[in-house]
Design a protein around this motif. Structure first.
Motif, PDB file in Angstrom:
ATOM      1  N   THR A 140      -9.967  -9.684  57.608  1.00 61.08           N
ATOM      2  CA  THR A 140      -9.093 -10.268  58.625  1.00 61.08           C
ATOM      3  C   THR A 140      -8.977  -9.324  59.819  1.00 61.08           C
TER       4      THR A 140
ATOM      5  N   ASN B  87      -3.793  -7.095  68.354  1.00 56.24           N
ATOM      6  CA  ASN B  87      -3.387  -8.237  69.166  1.00 56.24           C
ATOM      7  C   ASN B  87      -4.570  -8.762  69.954  1.00 56.24           C
TER       8      ASN B  87
ATOM      9  N   SER C 231       3.919 -17.070  62.581  1.00 54.31           N
ATOM     10  CA  SER C 231       3.822 -16.627  61.180  1.00 54.31           C
ATOM     11  C   SER C 231       3.088 -15.300  61.061  1.00 54.31           C
ATOM     12  N   THR C 232       2.295 -14.960  62.078  1.00 56.91           N
ATOM     13  CA  THR C 232       1.540 -13.704  62.042  1.00 56.91           C
ATOM     14  C   THR C 232       2.332 -12.529  62.606  1.00 56.91           C
ATOM     15  N   SER C 233       3.531 -12.789  63.104  1.00 55.10           N
ATOM     16  CA  SER C 233       4.334 -11.698  63.676  1.00 55.10           C
ATOM     17  C   SER C 233       4.730 -10.701  62.594  1.00 55.10           C
ATOM     18  N   THR C 234       4.788  -9.445  62.978  1.00 60.88           N
ATOM     19  CA  THR C 234       5.324  -8.412  62.090  1.00 60.88           C
ATOM     20  C   THR C 234       6.764  -8.153  62.493  1.00 60.88           C
TER      21      THR C 234
ATOM     22  N   ASN D 230       4.250  -7.515  56.826  1.00 61.72           N
ATOM     23  CA  ASN D 230       2.932  -7.204  57.398  1.00 61.72           C
ATOM     24  C   ASN D 230       2.804  -5.780  57.902  1.00 61.72           C
TER      25      ASN D 230
ATOM     26  N   LYS E  24       4.419 -12.044  70.746  1.00 65.36           N
ATOM     27  CA  LYS E  24       3.003 -12.329  70.970  1.00 65.36           C
ATOM     28  C   LYS E  24       2.721 -12.556  72.445  1.00 65.36           C
TER      29      LYS E  24
END
Length: 817
Positions: free
Chosen positions: A304, A308, A676-679, A707, A817
């Motif tokens: 993966t 950013n 959903s990918t935010s830390t 994450n 983001k």
């Protein structure tokens, strides 16, 4: 007498056949003597010394005589060519020992360095039970060019008698080697570690070895240069290391104290497979270098992507993708993907082992647009693919005020100094310019002083309140005009077809309020404008009219301000969407000389994981002076849509939610979806601390973290290259105040963030006022651990928590983001 002796000695030196007599009657000498001593009152005294001194005589001649003062027995000893013996004995008998008593537990003395010859200081002491004195001999095997041995006389007996073996030879390699000592048929083992004669920088090897190897081809050019530091001055010889018909030959030299380079030259004829490799492990530091290419078997596995990926923002070293592949042959590799959206991933290096290997490809280039793009990695004729989602540029700005203003009046606009701003968003004077078509989460807090109050709103250039935002106020107690209470103006606003300049406008005042700042950046009013993705779901609810008395176990009812894409706010319920993650915050304006505590709960009235409690409180001395602390956090919805609530969990006195009915004083709730990918991470404190003092760091419990972000002790670890919206509120009690900031590991305030404070009235030390520290911060090229630091205090403040999770100070770090 002395003159006579001198004369005779001189004559003895001149004539080989001369005789010398010392003592009485010097002119009369026995015909058979070359040297005679005669006396009836004195004796002959040979050299006297200790056993150590006797054994230290360099190359003693056979027949040499000394008197040993501490030997057993103390006596005249003569050297027979191999050992010292008591005078009159043909030779010392061999010492006798008790079997099974040899032990290698004694001291290893001296320095053991590669290419440095051993000397008399390099010794190993062993112990053994000696039954009778006498000669002892022993030795070790030869390992790494070095052996240890002993040939001496033991003059003492008993258990643990020490025997010292001395090393000879020159060590050829570094590392730990095992030696077996043998004495009188008994053995024991010990290790010797040989250190390098220099410190080698394997990662900075340079070489001109060939990249493409062809079977049967001679390669007599090419070299390796290995840098080193901290040389010991040891001379190193020529040596070779070979693989697949090729040989690297080290040029002899000396490891200079100031450092230098060890050079190897290549020669030979390659015997491996065409396109293969020759891997060499150098004797210097175990460094590895290879000629030719690595070989692989099977298909690679694409991981993966990290980092950013933002449209129009150039890639950096944090934009990487991991690849796993099985290597069948060692050597060099170079991998490059296709170019998509202006970006390419590539990587190169040396494979130094066979089997499963992990390599990393790094992105380069600047993406030209948003969207999903695919990349293919081909290694050894086999491929794997991965995708990258390029998101639009997030725009944001932070403005601040850290100096006091004159008295505020209705109809004036607040003026800001820009803290950070990016990609077209600007903060200048009273104006905050937002970009066309984008949606922003807006929040602002003013620190109001002077024993008065000021109410404020976000407005457009026509001074009309922005849809989806609520009003805020700052207020100072008449009993203590330096005790401020604060309530944010907050909300979510979408800009129209053109860029728009918005303002924060004073809409009502009481008394003679002014914005307070100490001029040192410790007390700062602020504004934050953060763009949120156009696909995010969100809702803003408000209460602008006063309620009846609040009681524990009741749910707060909202009127919807804005809601979109399926999120709804109706009555007491806020419906969130399945599988999505939301940043939740709510503030209630509590009045009536009392307090109310509240939480986010689910339909079963259970507090939501990852959120903290809030409270509103009004001073008994001035029941219209509210202090406020948000309930806030990050929450992920399960597999089905979920309706959540804000529930009153405890009260004191007769509190009620205050609103003026015209939208000037408004309690509010904001639910904003985050990717959903935010830390992110949420930390909390729900138990009281001792008195806090300047220069201490706040310690947190991790509530939720995702994450790679962690919240542990005083540290909040954020990820390299990412941008975070940070906010923290401390509940300060004790009739004192504490000011705090976000700082890095060097205790320097983070750029783009403002300070916060907590304060309790001297008239009522349980009446806390709170002002968040907040802002937007971008992490550098490495992960970074930040802290919340107490920077100054007055009185004896402490962080208050009731221990039941009802009053909780908190921190929230959310990647944007």
């Amino acid at each position: 007498m002395k003159k006579t002796i001198t004369t005779f000695l001189l004559l003895a030196g001149l004539y080989a056949t001369a005789q010398v007599k010392i003592g009485d009657n010097p002119t009369t000498i026995s015909p058979s003597a070359v040297l005679e001593a005669e006396s009836t009152t004195k004796g002959f005294l040979p050299p006297r010394m200790t056993k150590v001194q006797m054994n230290a005589i360099a190359v003693p001649a056979a027949g040499l005589i000394v008197y040993c003062t501490d030997c057993n027995p103390a006596s005249l000893y003569t050297f027979d060519g191999s050992a010292w013996n008591v005078l009159g004995s043909a030779s010392n008998p061999n010492a006798s020992f008790t079997s099974g008593t040899l032990a290698c537990t004694g001291t290893l003395a001296g320095s053991y360095v590669q290419y440095t010859a051993m000397n008399s200081s390099n010794t190993k002491t062993v112990t053994i039970t000696c039954n009778t004195a006498g000669t002892v001999t022993g030795s070790t095997n030869t390992v790494n060019g070095v052996s240890f041995s002993v040939n001496t006389t033991l003059y003492s007996t008993g258990a643990n008698t020490p025997v010292t073996l001395t090393a000879t030879g020159t060590p050829l390699a570094t590392g730990t080697f095992n030696y077996t000592a043998t004495i009188a048929g008994q053995t024991c083992n010990f290790n010797v570690t040989y250190s390098a004669a220099a410190t080698f920088a394997c990662g900075t090897i340079t070489h001109t070895l060939p990249n493409n190897l062809v079977n049967g081809t001679a390669y007599n050019t090419g070299s390796v240069s290995l840098p080193y530091t901290a040389g010991t001055g040891a001379a190193y010889p020529t040596t070779t290391v070979s693989n697949n018909g090729l040989t690297l030959t080290r040029v002899a030299g000396t490891y200079a104290a100031g450092g230098g380079n060890v050079v190897y030259n290549l020669n030979g004829t390659y015997t491996g497979t065409t396109g293969g490799s020759a891997v060499f492990t150098l004797p210097d530091g175990g460094c590895t270098v290879s000629a030719g290419a690595a070989t692989f078997s099977g298909s690679p596995s694409c991981g993966t992507p990290a980092g950013n990926y933002i449209s129009t923002v150039a890639m950096t070293g944090s934009n990487t993708v991991p690849i796993t592949i099985s290597a069948s042959g060692q050597g060099a590799y170079s991998v490059t993907t296709n170019t998509a959206n202006g970006v390419t991933f590539s990587g190169s290096g040396n494979i130094t082992a066979t089997g499963s290997q992990a390599i990393t490809l790094t992105a380069s280039g600047t993406p030209t647009t948003t969207g999903v793009f695919s990349y293919t990695v081909t290694i050894g004729g086999q491929s794997c693919s991965f995708t990258v989602i390029y998101k639009p540029v997030t725009t944001f700005a932070v403005g601040k005020i850290n100096s006091s203003s004159s008295t505020l009046s209705v109809g004036t606009d607040v003026s800001w100094s820009s803290q950070v701003a990016n990609n077209g968003v600007t903060v200048s004077g009273t104006g905050i310019t937002l970009l066309a078509g984008k949606t922003y989460h807006l929040s602002t807090v003013l620190s109001v002083n002077g024993g008065g109050s000021a109410f404020y709103q976000f407005v457009n250039s026509s001074n009309v309140k922005l849809a989806g935002t609520t009003s805020g106020y700052g207020q100072a107690s008449a009993q203590n005009p330096s005790t401020q209470s604060t309530m944010p103006a907050e909300g979510i606003y979408t800009v129209g077809a053109s860029n728009e300049t918005i303002k924060v406008r004073i809409i009502a005042t009481a008394g003679s309020p002014y914005i307070y700042g100490d001029g040192n950046g410790i007390v700062e009013s602020y504004i934050v404008a953060e763009e949120i993705p156009s696909t995010s779901t969100y809702g803003v609810g408000r209460i602008s009219s006063s309620s009846s008395t609040l009681s524990a176990g009741t749910d707060v009812s909202w009127s919807s301000q804005v809601a979109n894409n399926g999120v709804t706010i109706s009555g007491t319920g806020i419906t969130l969407l399945a599988g999505k993650t939301y940043h939740l915050s709510t503030v209630l304006s509590v009045n009536g000389g009392s307090s109310a505590f509240y939480q986010f709960v689910n339909s079963s009235n259970v507090k939501l994981a990852g959120t903290t409690s809030g409270y509103g409180q009004a001073s008994a001395q001035n029941p219209s002076t509210q202090s406020t602390m948000p309930a806030e956090g990050i929450y992920t919805v399960g597999a089905s849509n979920e309706t959540i609530k804000v529930r009153i969990i405890a009260t004191a006195g007769s509190p009620y939610i205050y609103g003026d009915g015209v939208g000037i004083v408004e309690s509010h709730i904001v639910a904003e979806e985050i990717p959903s990918t935010s830390t992110y991470g949420v930390g909390k404190i729900n138990s009281s601390s001792s008195t806090v003092s300047a220069g201490t760091d706040v310690s947190w419990n991790g509530q939720v973290a995702s994450n790679g972000v962690t919240v542990s002790g005083t540290g909040i670890t954020l990820l390299a290259g990412k941008t975070y919206h940070l906010s923290t509120v401390l509940s300060v009690n004790g009739g004192g105040l504490a000011f705090y900031q976000f700082v890095n590991s060097s205790n320097v305030k983070l750029a783009g963030t403002t300070s916060g404070y907590g304060q309790a009235s001297a008239q009522n030390p349980n009446s806390q006022s709170t002002m968040p520290a907040e802002g937007i911060y971008t992490v550098g090229a490495s992960n970074e651990t930040i802290k919340v630091r107490i920077i100054t205090t007055a009185g004896s403040p402490y962080i208050y928590g009731d221990g039941n999770g009802i009053v909780e100070s908190y921190i929230v770090a959310e990647e944007i983001k």
